[in-house]
Motif scaffolding. Structure first.
Motif, PDB file in Angstrom:
ATOM      1  N   UNK A 118      11.531   7.509 -13.806  1.00  0.00           N
ATOM      2  CA  UNK A 118      10.245   6.801 -12.938  1.00  0.00           C
ATOM      3  C   UNK A 118      10.953   5.386 -12.478  1.00  0.00           C
ATOM      4  N   UNK A 119      11.391   4.483 -13.381  1.00  0.00           N
ATOM      5  CA  UNK A 119      11.687   2.949 -13.053  1.00  0.00           C
ATOM      6  C   UNK A 119      12.455   2.683 -11.930  1.00  0.00           C
ATOM      7  N   UNK A 120      13.706   3.449 -11.978  1.00  0.00           N
ATOM      8  CA  UNK A 120      14.586   3.258 -10.930  1.00  0.00           C
ATOM      9  C   UNK A 120      14.070   3.762  -9.574  1.00  0.00           C
ATOM     10  N   UNK A 121      13.206   4.938  -9.645  1.00  0.00           N
ATOM     11  CA  UNK A 121      12.779   5.500  -8.243  1.00  0.00           C
ATOM     12  C   UNK A 121      11.668   4.294  -7.851  1.00  0.00           C
ATOM     13  N   UNK A 122      10.902   4.028  -8.533  1.00  0.00           N
ATOM     14  CA  UNK A 122       9.862   3.160  -8.004  1.00  0.00           C
ATOM     15  C   UNK A 122      10.460   1.594  -7.651  1.00  0.00           C
ATOM     16  N   UNK A 125       0.791  -1.178   0.211  1.00  0.00           N
ATOM     17  CA  UNK A 125      -0.059  -0.078  -0.088  1.00  0.00           C
ATOM     18  C   UNK A 125       0.712   1.268  -0.003  1.00  0.00           C
ATOM     19  N   UNK A 126       2.062   1.348   0.914  1.00  0.00           N
ATOM     20  CA  UNK A 126       2.658   2.625   0.897  1.00  0.00           C
ATOM     21  C   UNK A 126       3.399   2.756  -0.555  1.00  0.00           C
ATOM     22  N   UNK A 127       3.781   1.695  -1.075  1.00  0.00           N
ATOM     23  CA  UNK A 127       4.851   1.742  -2.240  1.00  0.00           C
ATOM     24  C   UNK A 127       3.605   2.169  -3.425  1.00  0.00           C
ATOM     25  N   UNK A 173       6.149   6.288   5.344  1.00  0.00           N
ATOM     26  CA  UNK A 173       4.871   5.712   5.562  1.00  0.00           C
ATOM     27  C   UNK A 173       4.765   4.378   6.169  1.00  0.00           C
ATOM     28  N   UNK A 174       5.467   3.601   5.810  1.00  0.00           N
ATOM     29  CA  UNK A 174       5.432   2.056   6.533  1.00  0.00           C
ATOM     30  C   UNK A 174       5.489   2.667   8.028  1.00  0.00           C
ATOM     31  N   UNK A 175       6.532   3.284   8.454  1.00  0.00           N
ATOM     32  CA  UNK A 175       6.648   3.503   9.857  1.00  0.00           C
ATOM     33  C   UNK A 175       5.406   4.176  10.449  1.00  0.00           C
ATOM     34  N   UNK A 176       4.863   5.146   9.798  1.00  0.00           N
ATOM     35  CA  UNK A 176       3.552   5.845  10.308  1.00  0.00           C
ATOM     36  C   UNK A 176       2.603   4.904  10.341  1.00  0.00           C
ATOM     37  N   UNK A 177       2.282   4.039   9.316  1.00  0.00           N
ATOM     38  CA  UNK A 177       1.200   2.929   9.472  1.00  0.00           C
ATOM     39  C   UNK A 177       1.441   1.971  10.487  1.00  0.00           C
ATOM     40  N   UNK A 178       2.624   1.845  11.027  1.00  0.00           N
ATOM     41  CA  UNK A 178       2.837   1.082  12.276  1.00  0.00           C
ATOM     42  C   UNK A 178       2.662   1.784  13.737  1.00  0.00           C
ATOM     43  N   UNK A 179       2.688   3.087  13.410  1.00  0.00           N
ATOM     44  CA  UNK A 179       2.358   3.940  14.541  1.00  0.00           C
ATOM     45  C   UNK A 179       3.593   4.695  15.070  1.00  0.00           C
ATOM     46  N   UNK A 180       4.645   4.703  14.290  1.00  0.00           N
ATOM     47  CA  UNK A 180       5.831   5.501  14.602  1.00  0.00           C
ATOM     48  C   UNK A 180       5.956   6.692  13.717  1.00  0.00           C
TER      49      UNK A 180
END
Length: 246
Positions: A175-179, A59-61, A211-218
């Motif tokens: 775009x491609x290397x960034x994603x 989801x964050x990706x 975003x992953x850290x925030x999703x986990x509450x951090x």
């Protein structure tokens, strides 16, 4: 209505007149999420992902990927095309300064990208039972920093690309290397140490981790914040220095 509001409304209308652009910038990310979520194994907890399901990791990706599409396939190409066709030069003869057009595009891109992000989060929650971010303020901060960094890169490409087509080509190549380093093909948690270290220094890699850290509450880690601010300052500064209105 102010000049900024009117230009934003006009640019939004012009944007929605391009069906292919609308699909890839607005609809592709939610569609990709639905396709991935339809795979049964993507919804199952995985030991390799620390007990999380693959769809929750993606989801964050996908949110970060939608930002890259706005910045690298829409924003950069549009300004190079406007310069190529002399639209920016003609605007100099009107009371509305070309810089207002820049503000209108940034405002439109920000609003539409936030709308896309909300759609992705809603689909993930309602269709695939992915929890909403536990730390919403941190999620918004991480999203804003990621958006600023990739929009700055998009403006940088638009500042030196001679034509709209060349801006589109450069944006696609960027775009491609960034994603990739954001984890689209190999999630960051599964990257080896070298790839993860490189990912940490890219705007979307740092953005996805925040975003992953925030999703986990951090809250976002200092390294990720510094990386995204660094990309924003450097790319934005170069774009401002070398941007040509005609």
């Amino acid at each position: 209505m102010s000049a900024l509001t009117r230009l934003t409304a006009v640019e939004t209308k012009l944007f929605f007149r391009e069906p292919m652009l609308v699909f890839f910038v607005l609809a592709f990310s939610p569609v990709l999420l639905v396709i991935l979520g339809a795979i049964p194994t993507m919804r199952e907890p995985s030991e390799d992902l620390g007990g999380a399901s693959a769809i929750s990791v993606y989801v964050p990706i996908i949110v970060a990927m939608s930002l890259a599409m706005f910045a690298l396939t829409s924003l950069s190409q549009l300004f190079a095309t406007y310069r190529e066709k002399g639209i920016l030069r003609r605007m100099r003869t009107t009371p509305v300064k070309p810089g207002v057009l820049l503000g209108a595009q940034l405002l439109m891109s920000t609003v539409l990208s936030v709308a896309t992000m909300l759609v992705v989060l809603a689909i993930a929650r309602l269709a695939f039972d992915v929890s909403l971010p536990r730390n919403l303020p941190a999620y918004l901060i991480g999203y804003l920093l990621a958006a600023l960094s990739v929009f700055a890169i998009g403006l940088l490409i638009g500042s030196f690309a001679p034509t709209g087509k060349s801006a589109g080509a450069i944006g696609t190549l960027s775009f491609f290397p960034l994603v990739f380093f954001a984890g689209l093909w190999v999630p960051r948690v599964e990257m080896n140490d070298v790839l993860r270290a490189i990912s940490d220094l890219t705007p979307l890699g740092a953005g996805v981790q925040s975003l992953q850290d925030a999703a986990a509450g951090h809250w976002p880690q200092p390294l990720q914040v510094a990386v995204m601010l660094g990309w924003t300052i450097v790319a934005g500064g170069l774009a401002a220095r070398y941007f040509r209105w005609e």
